[in-house]
Design a protein around this motif. Structure first.
Motif, PDB file in Angstrom:
ATOM      1  N   LEU A   1      -0.753  -4.072  19.355  1.00  0.00           N
ATOM      2  CA  LEU A   1       0.030  -2.836  19.474  1.00  0.00           C
ATOM      3  C   LEU A   1      -0.837  -1.613  19.216  1.00  0.00           C
ATOM      4  N   GLU A   2      -1.730  -1.727  18.233  1.00  0.00           N
ATOM      5  CA  GLU A   2      -2.617  -0.600  17.934  1.00  0.00           C
ATOM      6  C   GLU A   2      -3.533  -0.302  19.121  1.00  0.00           C
ATOM      7  N   GLU A   3      -4.028  -1.356  19.757  1.00  0.00           N
ATOM      8  CA  GLU A   3      -4.875  -1.181  20.936  1.00  0.00           C
ATOM      9  C   GLU A   3      -4.104  -0.508  22.066  1.00  0.00           C
ATOM     10  N   MET A   4      -2.868  -0.926  22.280  1.00  0.00           N
ATOM     11  CA  MET A   4      -2.066  -0.331  23.346  1.00  0.00           C
ATOM     12  C   MET A   4      -1.729   1.119  23.038  1.00  0.00           C
ATOM     13  N   LEU A   5      -1.464   1.412  21.771  1.00  0.00           N
ATOM     14  CA  LEU A   5      -1.169   2.789  21.381  1.00  0.00           C
ATOM     15  C   LEU A   5      -2.382   3.683  21.620  1.00  0.00           C
ATOM     16  N   ASP A   6      -3.579   3.176  21.294  1.00  0.00           N
ATOM     17  CA  ASP A   6      -4.811   3.938  21.528  1.00  0.00           C
ATOM     18  C   ASP A   6      -4.996   4.229  23.016  1.00  0.00           C
ATOM     19  N   LYS A   7      -4.738   3.223  23.855  1.00  0.00           N
ATOM     20  CA  LYS A   7      -4.886   3.415  25.300  1.00  0.00           C
ATOM     21  C   LYS A   7      -3.876   4.448  25.814  1.00  0.00           C
ATOM     22  N   ALA A   8      -2.644   4.352  25.329  1.00  0.00           N
ATOM     23  CA  ALA A   8      -1.601   5.278  25.777  1.00  0.00           C
ATOM     24  C   ALA A   8      -1.909   6.706  25.326  1.00  0.00           C
ATOM     25  N   ASP A   9      -2.323   6.865  24.071  1.00  0.00           N
ATOM     26  CA  ASP A   9      -2.628   8.199  23.555  1.00  0.00           C
ATOM     27  C   ASP A   9      -3.850   8.799  24.242  1.00  0.00           C
ATOM     28  N   ASP A  10      -4.833   7.946  24.549  1.00  0.00           N
ATOM     29  CA  ASP A  10      -6.017   8.419  25.275  1.00  0.00           C
ATOM     30  C   ASP A  10      -5.620   8.949  26.646  1.00  0.00           C
ATOM     31  N   LEU A  11      -4.733   8.237  27.331  1.00  0.00           N
ATOM     32  CA  LEU A  11      -4.273   8.687  28.650  1.00  0.00           C
ATOM     33  C   LEU A  11      -3.469   9.971  28.527  1.00  0.00           C
TER      34      LEU A  11
ATOM     35  N   GLY B   1       0.818  -1.199   0.000  1.00  0.00           N
ATOM     36  CA  GLY B   1       0.000   0.000   0.000  1.00  0.00           C
ATOM     37  C   GLY B   1       0.851   1.247   0.000  1.00  0.00           C
ATOM     38  N   PRO B   2       0.197   2.429   0.162  1.00  0.00           N
ATOM     39  CA  PRO B   2       0.930   3.691   0.173  1.00  0.00           C
ATOM     40  C   PRO B   2       1.820   3.810   1.397  1.00  0.00           C
ATOM     41  N   ASP B   3       2.804   4.679   1.305  1.00  0.00           N
ATOM     42  CA  ASP B   3       3.734   4.871   2.411  1.00  0.00           C
ATOM     43  C   ASP B   3       3.094   5.792   3.440  1.00  0.00           C
ATOM     44  N   HIS B   4       2.365   5.197   4.399  1.00  0.00           N
ATOM     45  CA  HIS B   4       1.671   5.990   5.415  1.00  0.00           C
ATOM     46  C   HIS B   4       2.665   6.641   6.369  1.00  0.00           C
ATOM     47  N   SER B   5       3.842   6.013   6.525  1.00  0.00           N
ATOM     48  CA  SER B   5       4.874   6.598   7.375  1.00  0.00           C
ATOM     49  C   SER B   5       5.330   7.936   6.811  1.00  0.00           C
ATOM     50  N   GLU B   6       5.547   7.980   5.502  1.00  0.00           N
ATOM     51  CA  GLU B   6       5.963   9.228   4.872  1.00  0.00           C
ATOM     52  C   GLU B   6       4.862  10.274   4.951  1.00  0.00           C
ATOM     53  N   SER B   7       3.606   9.823   4.778  1.00  0.00           N
ATOM     54  CA  SER B   7       2.470  10.738   4.858  1.00  0.00           C
ATOM     55  C   SER B   7       2.370  11.371   6.234  1.00  0.00           C
ATOM     56  N   PHE B   8       2.522  10.556   7.285  1.00  0.00           N
ATOM     57  CA  PHE B   8       2.441  11.100   8.630  1.00  0.00           C
ATOM     58  C   PHE B   8       3.650  11.973   8.934  1.00  0.00           C
TER      59      PHE B   8
ATOM     60  N   TYR C   1      -3.441  16.155  16.283  1.00  0.00           N
ATOM     61  CA  TYR C   1      -2.279  15.265  16.178  1.00  0.00           C
ATOM     62  C   TYR C   1      -2.668  13.824  16.488  1.00  0.00           C
ATOM     63  N   TYR C   2      -3.413  13.623  17.573  1.00  0.00           N
ATOM     64  CA  TYR C   2      -3.759  12.260  17.974  1.00  0.00           C
ATOM     65  C   TYR C   2      -4.776  11.628  17.028  1.00  0.00           C
ATOM     66  N   ARG C   3      -5.648  12.426  16.425  1.00  0.00           N
ATOM     67  CA  ARG C   3      -6.565  11.884  15.414  1.00  0.00           C
ATOM     68  C   ARG C   3      -5.783  11.384  14.199  1.00  0.00           C
ATOM     69  N   ALA C   4      -4.832  12.198  13.739  1.00  0.00           N
ATOM     70  CA  ALA C   4      -4.027  11.814  12.581  1.00  0.00           C
ATOM     71  C   ALA C   4      -3.169  10.593  12.913  1.00  0.00           C
ATOM     72  N   LYS C   5      -2.637  10.567  14.111  1.00  0.00           N
ATOM     73  CA  LYS C   5      -1.799   9.449  14.538  1.00  0.00           C
ATOM     74  C   LYS C   5      -2.598   8.154  14.589  1.00  0.00           C
ATOM     75  N   SER C   6      -3.819   8.227  15.102  1.00  0.00           N
ATOM     76  CA  SER C   6      -4.674   7.050  15.186  1.00  0.00           C
ATOM     77  C   SER C   6      -5.020   6.525  13.801  1.00  0.00           C
ATOM     78  N   GLY C   7      -5.304   7.438  12.875  1.00  0.00           N
ATOM     79  CA  GLY C   7      -5.613   7.031  11.510  1.00  0.00           C
ATOM     80  C   GLY C   7      -4.437   6.356  10.836  1.00  0.00           C
ATOM     81  N   SER C   8      -3.244   6.894  11.038  1.00  0.00           N
ATOM     82  CA  SER C   8      -2.041   6.309  10.446  1.00  0.00           C
ATOM     83  C   SER C   8      -1.697   4.968  11.089  1.00  0.00           C
ATOM     84  N   ALA C   9      -1.965   4.856  12.390  1.00  0.00           N
ATOM     85  CA  ALA C   9      -1.663   3.606  13.090  1.00  0.00           C
ATOM     86  C   ALA C   9      -2.507   2.453  12.574  1.00  0.00           C
ATOM     87  N   LYS C  10      -3.712   2.737  12.098  1.00  0.00           N
ATOM     88  CA  LYS C  10      -4.569   1.686  11.558  1.00  0.00           C
ATOM     89  C   LYS C  10      -3.973   1.090  10.286  1.00  0.00           C
ATOM     90  N   GLU C  11      -3.153   1.883   9.600  1.00  0.00           N
ATOM     91  CA  GLU C  11      -2.525   1.413   8.360  1.00  0.00           C
ATOM     92  C   GLU C  11      -1.117   0.861   8.591  1.00  0.00           C
TER      93      GLU C  11
END
Length: 292
Positions: free
Chosen positions: A224-234, A6-13, A79-89
């Motif tokens: 990992l995505e679940e843990m990242l969501d929990k950490a970012d939420d906190l 797929g596309p380079d989501h790392s570069e996009s973020f 920032y956290y919305r964009a991060k969450s979207g990129s983390a899904k990819e």
């Protein structure tokens, strides 16, 4: 695994993050200008004995600083919305971010800043401002900054700190359990099978086992995505809750300290990476490091 082909989501973020940093610097300047302007007003009104004048000043202060503080918090939420979207990819990119320096990465906690660090920041800035304005505070003059926290505010901050540390510990323990699954029986068995097949040169069987490897690793990525969501939420909840305890001027000083620390550590880390690359050291390879 996700994002394959797929596309380079790392570069996009990465591109998003660089723009976000520019916006953070702009908001920092707005906060500094506003705090200096109202600090001047406070100093000019210290000789006044009119409580009505003080009340009017407080209303005016909240009218200007309130929307600006909301704007800064919204910027973090963006920032956290964009991060969450990129983390899904591509969640793995969030744990080894090329847009951060190696210095920053060394101090990351589950893909970002440790929530309890907000309290170290608050108390450090409070202590520095208290020492700088000690004579005024001893004279009964309200400075309105973080050196002028009330007893009630200190108690509330302390309670929030204890609550945040408990939640942070829970997330850390869950992350540790997830990390331990790298050595669970299914992974150990798969690694043994794959090693034997590589030795035997059985390509057909290797391709069949690759599907099982992908399934296993995909489940790890989802964890990992679940843990990242929990950490970012906190992280975000801690930021909001600290600000809710502070008065507008204090919240502005807190956000200023946070932005200054983030931007300068980022700059320092990028300079170290660039220096290491120039000297043939262990900087990030094939990454275009922005210079601040």
């Amino acid at each position: 695994m996700r994002n394959e082909g797929g596309p380079d989501h790392s570069e996009s973020f990465n591109n998003f993050f660089q723009s976000w940093l520019v916006e953070q610097d702009q908001l920092l300047n707005e906060l500094v200008d506003a705090s200096k302007r109202y600090e001047t007003n406070i100093n000019s009104s210290t000789g006044s004995t009119s409580s009505n004048g003080d009340d009017h000043h407080q209303v005016s202060l909240e009218q200007v600083l309130g929307p600006l503080i909301d704007k800064v918090v919204n910027h973090y939420e963006k920032y956290y919305r964009a991060k969450s979207g990129s983390a899904k990819e591509d969640v793995l990119a969030m744990f080894s971010p090329c847009w951060r320096s190696q210095l920053e990465e060394a101090f990351l906690w589950i893909g970002g800043w440790r929530p309890s660090m907000a309290f170290h920041l608050l108390y450090s800035k409070s202590g520095l401002q208290f020492e700088a304005r000690l004579s005024e505070l001893l004279s009964g003059i309200k400075t309105g900054d973080l050196g002028d926290l009330s007893p009630n505010q200190v108690v509330r901050v302390d309670e929030l700190q204890m609550k945040t540390i408990r939640e942070e510990k829970q997330v850390t323990e869950k992350m540790a359990k997830l990390q331990e699954t790298v050595a669970d029986s299914s992974m150990v068995e798969l690694s043994h099978k794959m090693t034997e097949l590589i030795r035997s040169g059985d390509r057909m069987s290797l391709e069949e086992e690759e599907e099982q490897v992908e399934l296993n690793l995909t489940s790890k990525e989802e964890g990992l995505e679940e843990m990242l969501d929990k950490a970012d939420d906190l992280r975000l909840r801690t930021l909001r809750e600290v600000i809710s305890i502070l008065k507008p001027m204090q919240a502005a000083h807190f956000l200023i300290a946070g932005a200054e620390l983030h931007l300068r550590v980022h700059d320092w880390g990028m300079k170290i990476d660039a220096r290491n690359q120039n000297h043939g050291g262990g900087g990030r390879d094939a990454v275009n490091l922005p210079q601040s």
